[in-house]
Design a protein around this motif. Structure first.
Motif, PDB file in Angstrom:
ATOM      1  N   TRP A   2       0.838  -1.203   0.000  1.00  0.00           N
ATOM      2  CA  TRP A   2       0.000   0.000   0.000  1.00  0.00           C
ATOM      3  C   TRP A   2       0.872   1.252   0.000  1.00  0.00           C
ATOM      4  O   TRP A   2       0.668   2.175  -0.797  1.00  0.00           O
ATOM      5  CB  TRP A   2      -0.924  -0.030   1.209  1.00  0.00           C
ATOM      6  CG  TRP A   2      -1.786   1.171   1.373  1.00  0.00           C
ATOM      7  CD1 TRP A   2      -1.532   2.257   2.153  1.00  0.00           C
ATOM      8  CD2 TRP A   2      -3.069   1.433   0.762  1.00  0.00           C
ATOM      9  NE1 TRP A   2      -2.561   3.172   2.069  1.00  0.00           N
ATOM     10  CE2 TRP A   2      -3.509   2.688   1.224  1.00  0.00           C
ATOM     11  CE3 TRP A   2      -3.863   0.707  -0.121  1.00  0.00           C
ATOM     12  CZ2 TRP A   2      -4.722   3.232   0.829  1.00  0.00           C
ATOM     13  CZ3 TRP A   2      -5.083   1.266  -0.514  1.00  0.00           C
ATOM     14  CH2 TRP A   2      -5.502   2.513  -0.047  1.00  0.00           C
TER      15      TRP A   2
ATOM     16  N   HIS B  43      -9.400   5.180 -11.841  1.00  0.00           N
ATOM     17  CA  HIS B  43      -9.875   6.212 -10.915  1.00  0.00           C
ATOM     18  C   HIS B  43     -11.404   6.222 -10.858  1.00  0.00           C
ATOM     19  O   HIS B  43     -11.990   6.730  -9.912  1.00  0.00           O
ATOM     20  CB  HIS B  43      -9.370   7.602 -11.349  1.00  0.00           C
ATOM     21  CG  HIS B  43     -10.263   8.292 -12.341  1.00  0.00           C
ATOM     22  ND1 HIS B  43     -10.191   8.052 -13.704  1.00  0.00           N
ATOM     23  CD2 HIS B  43     -11.270   9.190 -12.185  1.00  0.00           C
ATOM     24  CE1 HIS B  43     -11.091   8.778 -14.329  1.00  0.00           C
ATOM     25  NE2 HIS B  43     -11.761   9.480 -13.433  1.00  0.00           N
TER      26      HIS B  43
ATOM     27  N   THR C 120     -13.155   0.081 -11.817  1.00  0.00           N
ATOM     28  CA  THR C 120     -12.065  -0.810 -11.442  1.00  0.00           C
ATOM     29  C   THR C 120     -12.539  -2.250 -11.385  1.00  0.00           C
ATOM     30  O   THR C 120     -13.674  -2.572 -11.761  1.00  0.00           O
ATOM     31  CB  THR C 120     -11.426  -0.349 -10.119  1.00  0.00           C
ATOM     32  OG1 THR C 120     -10.189  -1.038  -9.923  1.00  0.00           O
ATOM     33  CG2 THR C 120     -12.355  -0.564  -8.933  1.00  0.00           C
TER      34      THR C 120
ATOM     35  N   VAL D 107      -7.403  -2.734  -5.283  1.00  0.00           N
ATOM     36  CA  VAL D 107      -7.708  -1.810  -4.190  1.00  0.00           C
ATOM     37  C   VAL D 107      -6.667  -0.692  -4.087  1.00  0.00           C
ATOM     38  O   VAL D 107      -7.004   0.499  -4.066  1.00  0.00           O
ATOM     39  CB  VAL D 107      -7.807  -2.574  -2.850  1.00  0.00           C
ATOM     40  CG1 VAL D 107      -8.011  -1.598  -1.696  1.00  0.00           C
ATOM     41  CG2 VAL D 107      -8.943  -3.579  -2.894  1.00  0.00           C
ATOM     42  N   ALA D 108      -5.393  -1.055  -4.009  1.00  0.00           N
ATOM     43  CA  ALA D 108      -4.345  -0.048  -3.835  1.00  0.00           C
ATOM     44  C   ALA D 108      -4.190   0.812  -5.085  1.00  0.00           C
ATOM     45  O   ALA D 108      -4.112   2.049  -5.004  1.00  0.00           O
ATOM     46  CB  ALA D 108      -3.027  -0.729  -3.481  1.00  0.00           C
TER      47      ALA D 108
ATOM     48  N   SER E 220      -7.222   3.157  -5.729  1.00  0.00           N
ATOM     49  CA  SER E 220      -7.235   4.242  -4.736  1.00  0.00           C
ATOM     50  C   SER E 220      -6.196   5.294  -5.072  1.00  0.00           C
ATOM     51  O   SER E 220      -6.456   6.505  -4.983  1.00  0.00           O
ATOM     52  CB  SER E 220      -6.973   3.675  -3.336  1.00  0.00           C
ATOM     53  OG  SER E 220      -7.992   2.780  -2.955  1.00  0.00           O
ATOM     54  N   SER E 221      -5.002   4.846  -5.468  1.00  0.00           N
ATOM     55  CA  SER E 221      -3.939   5.804  -5.779  1.00  0.00           C
ATOM     56  C   SER E 221      -4.276   6.643  -7.005  1.00  0.00           C
ATOM     57  O   SER E 221      -3.993   7.844  -7.048  1.00  0.00           O
ATOM     58  CB  SER E 221      -2.612   5.064  -5.981  1.00  0.00           C
ATOM     59  OG  SER E 221      -2.626   4.301  -7.180  1.00  0.00           O
TER      60      SER E 221
ATOM     61  N   SER F 240      -7.346   7.316  -8.177  1.00  0.00           N
ATOM     62  CA  SER F 240      -8.431   8.237  -7.813  1.00  0.00           C
ATOM     63  C   SER F 240      -7.864   9.465  -7.109  1.00  0.00           C
ATOM     64  O   SER F 240      -8.247  10.610  -7.389  1.00  0.00           O
ATOM     65  CB  SER F 240      -9.428   7.533  -6.889  1.00  0.00           C
ATOM     66  OG  SER F 240     -10.071   6.473  -7.534  1.00  0.00           O
ATOM     67  N   ALA F 241      -6.925   9.214  -6.204  1.00  0.00           N
ATOM     68  CA  ALA F 241      -6.312  10.324  -5.474  1.00  0.00           C
ATOM     69  C   ALA F 241      -5.470  11.198  -6.398  1.00  0.00           C
ATOM     70  O   ALA F 241      -5.398  12.420  -6.210  1.00  0.00           O
ATOM     71  CB  ALA F 241      -5.458   9.781  -4.330  1.00  0.00           C
TER      72      ALA F 241
END
Length: 245
Positions: free
Chosen positions: A98, A135, A138, A143-144, A147-148, A150-151
């Protein structure tokens, strides 16, 4: 007239190498960064560079920034292209995986943008973050990575507001692009790749040069009003709602 300089992270990947080729062919001075060391035909300069270590090791960060200060005196464009994709479900994802994912895919782009900010501002340049369709859409065990990315899109928008009038910041979110990494993910099975082609309204997946041409357009002043945008390049797949067979 001096050539404009572009820094491209993850330059040895399928998209990264095509970014280098496209910008080199359009008279840019190309500086490539990658965690691997290999021959890079389209770079004027290349540096072996570990984004994860850059975000987690203060001494390494200081050392590499001294190199960049000496070797990259001016900068017009930063393309944050490097990424890691470590698969794992919510139950499986490890803290170290993560943290590595966030460092390479999110924190690294922020730290590099911060470091090169004064050079980008002086040249009235811009930053392009290579995000992903993940983003927005998915799959299991992403998961990781999802999320990255999207951020990263959120970071792009926030930076464009924070740097208003100084440096433009945009993102590109590719869907399936025909790279060796993608084909490896399908075990180089041409039948599976063909099925993937047919899922897209375009009836094909994307090409690395389509991503690089979009990046080139975003970098130039002719599209200077595009700021804080995330541009999907996905062959229409994000519009598809699949019925049960």
């Amino acid at each position: 007239m001096d050539k404009k300089t572009v820094v491209i992270t993850g330059v040895l990947g399928g998209i990264g190498s095509q970014l280098a080729k496209t910008f080199k062919e359009n008279n840019y001075h190309v500086v490539g960064l990658d965690v691997r060391a290999a021959e890079v035909p389209y770079c004027d300069k290349f540096f072996k560079f570990d984004l994860h270590q850059y975000c987690s090791d203060a001494n390494y960060k200081k050392e590499l920034e001294a190199v960049f200060d000496a070797e990259i005196p001016a900068l017009f464009l930063l393309i944050n292209n490097a990424a890691v994709q470590i698969l794992g479900s919510v139950a499986e994802v490890k803290l170290e995986d993560w943290n590595q994912t966030l460092n390479v895919n999110l924190t690294g782009p922020l730290m590099l943008s911060q470091f090169f900010l004064s050079r980008l501002e002086k040249s009235m340049g811009s930053i392009i973050n290579i995000a992903s369709i993940h983003h927005q859409l998915t799959k299991k065990r992403f998961v990781a990575y999802a999320s990255s990315k999207s951020a990263l899109v959120g970071l792009t928008k926030a930076m464009s507001v924070d740097l208003q009038g100084r440096v433009r910041v945009n993102a590109i979110s590719p869907a399936a692009i025909d790279t060796q990494m993608l084909r490896d993910g399908f075990d180089n099975d041409e039948a599976k790749v063909q099925l993937l082609n047919e899922l897209h309204p375009s009836q094909r997946i994307g090409k690395p040069q389509e991503v690089s041409q979009l990046a080139l357009l975003l970098a130039e002043d002719k599209l200077g009003f595009i700021n804080g945008a995330n541009l999907n390049i996905d062959g229409g797949i994000s519009n598809v709602l699949k019925d049960l067979e």
